[in-house]
Design a protein around this motif. Structure first.
Motif, PDB file in Angstrom:
ATOM      1  N   CYS A   1      40.036 -28.776  -6.400  1.00 24.30           N
ATOM      2  CA  CYS A   1      39.874 -28.332  -5.016  1.00 24.30           C
ATOM      3  C   CYS A   1      40.229 -26.845  -4.942  1.00 24.30           C
ATOM      4  O   CYS A   1      41.378 -26.484  -4.672  1.00 24.30           O
ATOM      5  CB  CYS A   1      40.764 -29.155  -4.082  1.00 24.30           C
ATOM      6  SG  CYS A   1      40.584 -28.703  -2.335  1.00 24.30           S
ATOM      7  N   PRO A   2      39.237 -25.973  -5.181  1.00 25.97           N
ATOM      8  CA  PRO A   2      39.527 -24.541  -5.189  1.00 25.97           C
ATOM      9  C   PRO A   2      39.790 -23.952  -3.806  1.00 25.97           C
ATOM     10  O   PRO A   2      40.330 -22.853  -3.696  1.00 25.97           O
ATOM     11  CB  PRO A   2      38.277 -23.927  -5.806  1.00 25.97           C
ATOM     12  CG  PRO A   2      37.197 -24.905  -5.518  1.00 25.97           C
ATOM     13  CD  PRO A   2      37.851 -26.259  -5.529  1.00 25.97           C
ATOM     14  N   PHE A   3      39.413 -24.692  -2.750  1.00 24.82           N
ATOM     15  CA  PHE A   3      39.633 -24.168  -1.400  1.00 24.82           C
ATOM     16  C   PHE A   3      39.822 -25.323  -0.429  1.00 24.82           C
ATOM     17  O   PHE A   3      39.094 -26.301  -0.471  1.00 24.82           O
ATOM     18  CB  PHE A   3      38.436 -23.333  -0.929  1.00 24.82           C
ATOM     19  CG  PHE A   3      38.573 -22.844   0.485  1.00 24.82           C
ATOM     20  CD1 PHE A   3      39.267 -21.670   0.768  1.00 24.82           C
ATOM     21  CD2 PHE A   3      38.050 -23.565   1.547  1.00 24.82           C
ATOM     22  CE1 PHE A   3      39.414 -21.230   2.072  1.00 24.82           C
ATOM     23  CE2 PHE A   3      38.196 -23.138   2.865  1.00 24.82           C
ATOM     24  CZ  PHE A   3      38.891 -21.961   3.123  1.00 24.82           C
ATOM     25  N   HIS A   4      40.831 -25.179   0.425  1.00 23.45           N
ATOM     26  CA  HIS A   4      40.931 -26.064   1.585  1.00 23.45           C
ATOM     27  C   HIS A   4      41.716 -25.341   2.673  1.00 23.45           C
ATOM     28  O   HIS A   4      42.569 -24.499   2.396  1.00 23.45           O
ATOM     29  CB  HIS A   4      41.540 -27.435   1.253  1.00 23.45           C
ATOM     30  CG  HIS A   4      43.017 -27.460   1.117  1.00 23.45           C
ATOM     31  ND1 HIS A   4      43.674 -27.106  -0.029  1.00 23.45           N
ATOM     32  CD2 HIS A   4      43.976 -27.826   2.000  1.00 23.45           C
ATOM     33  CE1 HIS A   4      44.977 -27.237   0.144  1.00 23.45           C
ATOM     34  NE2 HIS A   4      45.186 -27.662   1.369  1.00 23.45           N
ATOM     35  N   ALA A   5      41.356 -25.652   3.898  1.00 26.85           N
ATOM     36  CA  ALA A   5      42.011 -25.038   5.057  1.00 26.85           C
ATOM     37  C   ALA A   5      42.353 -26.145   6.043  1.00 26.85           C
ATOM     38  O   ALA A   5      41.536 -27.032   6.311  1.00 26.85           O
ATOM     39  CB  ALA A   5      41.087 -24.019   5.711  1.00 26.85           C
ATOM     40  N   LEU A   6      43.561 -26.062   6.591  1.00 25.15           N
ATOM     41  CA  LEU A   6      43.989 -27.033   7.591  1.00 25.15           C
ATOM     42  C   LEU A   6      43.592 -26.567   8.986  1.00 25.15           C
ATOM     43  O   LEU A   6      43.446 -25.371   9.239  1.00 25.15           O
ATOM     44  CB  LEU A   6      45.500 -27.235   7.520  1.00 25.15           C
ATOM     45  CG  LEU A   6      46.049 -27.812   6.213  1.00 25.15           C
ATOM     46  CD1 LEU A   6      47.567 -27.931   6.280  1.00 25.15           C
ATOM     47  CD2 LEU A   6      45.424 -29.158   5.888  1.00 25.15           C
ATOM     48  N   ALA A   7      43.449 -27.536   9.864  1.00 22.57           N
ATOM     49  CA  ALA A   7      43.162 -27.244  11.275  1.00 22.57           C
ATOM     50  C   ALA A   7      44.412 -26.656  11.924  1.00 22.57           C
ATOM     51  O   ALA A   7      45.490 -26.615  11.322  1.00 22.57           O
ATOM     52  CB  ALA A   7      42.743 -28.525  11.988  1.00 22.57           C
TER      53      ALA A   7
ATOM     54  N   HIS B   1      38.375 -27.905   6.396  1.00 22.77           N
ATOM     55  CA  HIS B   1      37.317 -27.747   5.396  1.00 22.77           C
ATOM     56  C   HIS B   1      37.950 -27.736   4.010  1.00 22.77           C
ATOM     57  O   HIS B   1      38.987 -27.131   3.804  1.00 22.77           O
ATOM     58  CB  HIS B   1      36.543 -26.447   5.607  1.00 22.77           C
ATOM     59  CG  HIS B   1      35.452 -26.272   4.602  1.00 22.77           C
ATOM     60  ND1 HIS B   1      34.198 -26.814   4.779  1.00 22.77           N
ATOM     61  CD2 HIS B   1      35.432 -25.662   3.384  1.00 22.77           C
ATOM     62  CE1 HIS B   1      33.451 -26.519   3.738  1.00 22.77           C
ATOM     63  NE2 HIS B   1      34.181 -25.820   2.877  1.00 22.77           N
ATOM     64  N   ALA B   2      37.284 -28.415   3.068  1.00 16.68           N
ATOM     65  CA  ALA B   2      37.695 -28.363   1.661  1.00 16.68           C
ATOM     66  C   ALA B   2      36.450 -28.396   0.790  1.00 16.68           C
ATOM     67  O   ALA B   2      35.454 -29.029   1.141  1.00 16.68           O
ATOM     68  CB  ALA B   2      38.602 -29.539   1.316  1.00 16.68           C
ATOM     69  N   ASN B   3      36.525 -27.687  -0.312  1.00 16.47           N
ATOM     70  CA  ASN B   3      35.485 -27.722  -1.335  1.00 16.47           C
ATOM     71  C   ASN B   3      36.061 -28.482  -2.530  1.00 16.47           C
ATOM     72  O   ASN B   3      37.105 -28.097  -3.057  1.00 16.47           O
ATOM     73  CB  ASN B   3      35.092 -26.311  -1.772  1.00 16.47           C
ATOM     74  CG  ASN B   3      34.386 -25.565  -0.688  1.00 16.47           C
ATOM     75  OD1 ASN B   3      34.948 -25.306   0.361  1.00 16.47           O
ATOM     76  ND2 ASN B   3      33.152 -25.179  -0.942  1.00 16.47           N
ATOM     77  N   ILE B   4      35.374 -29.555  -2.914  1.00 12.13           N
ATOM     78  CA  ILE B   4      35.815 -30.376  -4.028  1.00 12.13           C
ATOM     79  C   ILE B   4      34.784 -30.249  -5.146  1.00 12.13           C
ATOM     80  O   ILE B   4      33.610 -30.588  -4.953  1.00 12.13           O
ATOM     81  CB  ILE B   4      35.920 -31.872  -3.611  1.00 12.13           C
ATOM     82  CG1 ILE B   4      36.805 -32.035  -2.381  1.00 12.13           C
ATOM     83  CG2 ILE B   4      36.407 -32.727  -4.773  1.00 12.13           C
ATOM     84  CD1 ILE B   4      38.237 -31.628  -2.575  1.00 12.13           C
TER      85      ILE B   4
ATOM     86  N   MET C   1      31.796 -31.060  -0.055  1.00 13.20           N
ATOM     87  CA  MET C   1      32.672 -30.507   0.968  1.00 13.20           C
ATOM     88  C   MET C   1      33.223 -31.678   1.776  1.00 13.20           C
ATOM     89  O   MET C   1      32.571 -32.715   1.910  1.00 13.20           O
ATOM     90  CB  MET C   1      31.904 -29.552   1.872  1.00 13.20           C
ATOM     91  CG  MET C   1      31.337 -28.354   1.129  1.00 13.20           C
ATOM     92  SD  MET C   1      30.413 -27.222   2.203  1.00 13.20           S
ATOM     93  CE  MET C   1      28.986 -28.214   2.605  1.00 13.20           C
ATOM     94  N   LEU C   2      34.428 -31.518   2.297  1.00 21.70           N
ATOM     95  CA  LEU C   2      34.976 -32.586   3.125  1.00 21.70           C
ATOM     96  C   LEU C   2      35.824 -32.018   4.247  1.00 21.70           C
ATOM     97  O   LEU C   2      36.298 -30.892   4.191  1.00 21.70           O
ATOM     98  CB  LEU C   2      35.751 -33.614   2.302  1.00 21.70           C
ATOM     99  CG  LEU C   2      37.131 -33.315   1.735  1.00 21.70           C
ATOM    100  CD1 LEU C   2      38.246 -33.424   2.753  1.00 21.70           C
ATOM    101  CD2 LEU C   2      37.426 -34.289   0.613  1.00 21.70           C
ATOM    102  N   HIS C   3      35.990 -32.847   5.263  1.00 25.30           N
ATOM    103  CA  HIS C   3      36.870 -32.510   6.374  1.00 25.30           C
ATOM    104  C   HIS C   3      37.380 -33.800   6.986  1.00 25.30           C
ATOM    105  O   HIS C   3      36.837 -34.884   6.765  1.00 25.30           O
ATOM    106  CB  HIS C   3      36.143 -31.664   7.435  1.00 25.30           C
ATOM    107  CG  HIS C   3      34.989 -32.363   8.075  1.00 25.30           C
ATOM    108  ND1 HIS C   3      35.131 -33.247   9.115  1.00 25.30           N
ATOM    109  CD2 HIS C   3      33.663 -32.330   7.787  1.00 25.30           C
ATOM    110  CE1 HIS C   3      33.942 -33.716   9.459  1.00 25.30           C
ATOM    111  NE2 HIS C   3      33.034 -33.166   8.661  1.00 25.30           N
ATOM    112  N   ASP C   4      38.450 -33.677   7.747  1.00 21.59           N
ATOM    113  CA  ASP C   4      39.014 -34.806   8.476  1.00 21.59           C
ATOM    114  C   ASP C   4      38.175 -35.126   9.699  1.00 21.59           C
ATOM    115  O   ASP C   4      37.290 -34.349  10.084  1.00 21.59           O
ATOM    116  CB  ASP C   4      40.439 -34.449   8.939  1.00 21.59           C
ATOM    117  CG  ASP C   4      41.509 -35.071   8.063  1.00 21.59           C
ATOM    118  OD1 ASP C   4      41.593 -36.307   8.014  1.00 21.59           O
ATOM    119  OD2 ASP C   4      42.264 -34.305   7.431  1.00 21.59           O
TER     120      ASP C   4
END
Length: 143
Positions: free
Chosen positions: A34-40, A48-51, A59-62
């Motif tokens: 997971c090189p990138f993820h950002a919390l709300a 947003h996260a890149n897996i 890409m994924l998100h809650d």
């Protein structure tokens, strides 16, 4: 960085209930990075996260039910509407991928088997409701 220099032409973008847990599961089950993820703004949900997984990217998100369009996960919707298909090089890779995912907590939907279309194929459902299919040719092909 959320958007790399060479984005694939097609990417899956999945919604999960429990984004941080999902990232941890995909790392354990699939060897994902997971090189990138950002919390709300709430500091809890993944915006947003890149897996990076199986040579591709998901890409994924809650869940964000407060946003228009009903941004909900398969768990809240009552099931997945798509299957994420992973093409692997060898039949033994299908068995290994399913075994690793099951050991990490996935449910096996379809045990790996040889199919009429000449592939080794099986499916799992991850703890977040998404279906992942694993497929490999029974015979190696020469390019």
């Amino acid at each position: 960085m959320a958007f790399g220099p060479n984005p694939p032409p097609i990417q899956a973008h999945i919604c999960v209930k429990g984004g941080t847990d999902a990232i941890a599961f995909y790392k354990k089950a699939f060897g994902a990075e997971c090189p990138f993820h950002a919390l709300a703004e709430d500091g809890k949900r993944v915006m947003h996260a890149n897996i990076e997984v199986f040579g591709g990217e998901v890409m994924l998100h809650d869940e964000f039910p407060e946003f228009g369009g009903g941004v909900l996960s398969p768990s809240s919707r009552g099931g997945a509407s798509v299957t994420i298909s992973i093409n692997l090089p060898k039949p033994s890779d299908v068995n290994a991928a399913i075994a690793r995912a099951e050991a990490a907590g996935a449910n096996v939907v379809l045990r790996a088997e040889d199919t009429f279309w000449g592939a080794r194929y099986g499916q799992i459902q991850d703890p977040f409701g998404h279906i992942w299919a694993f497929n490999a040719p029974l015979q190696e092909t020469n390019p």
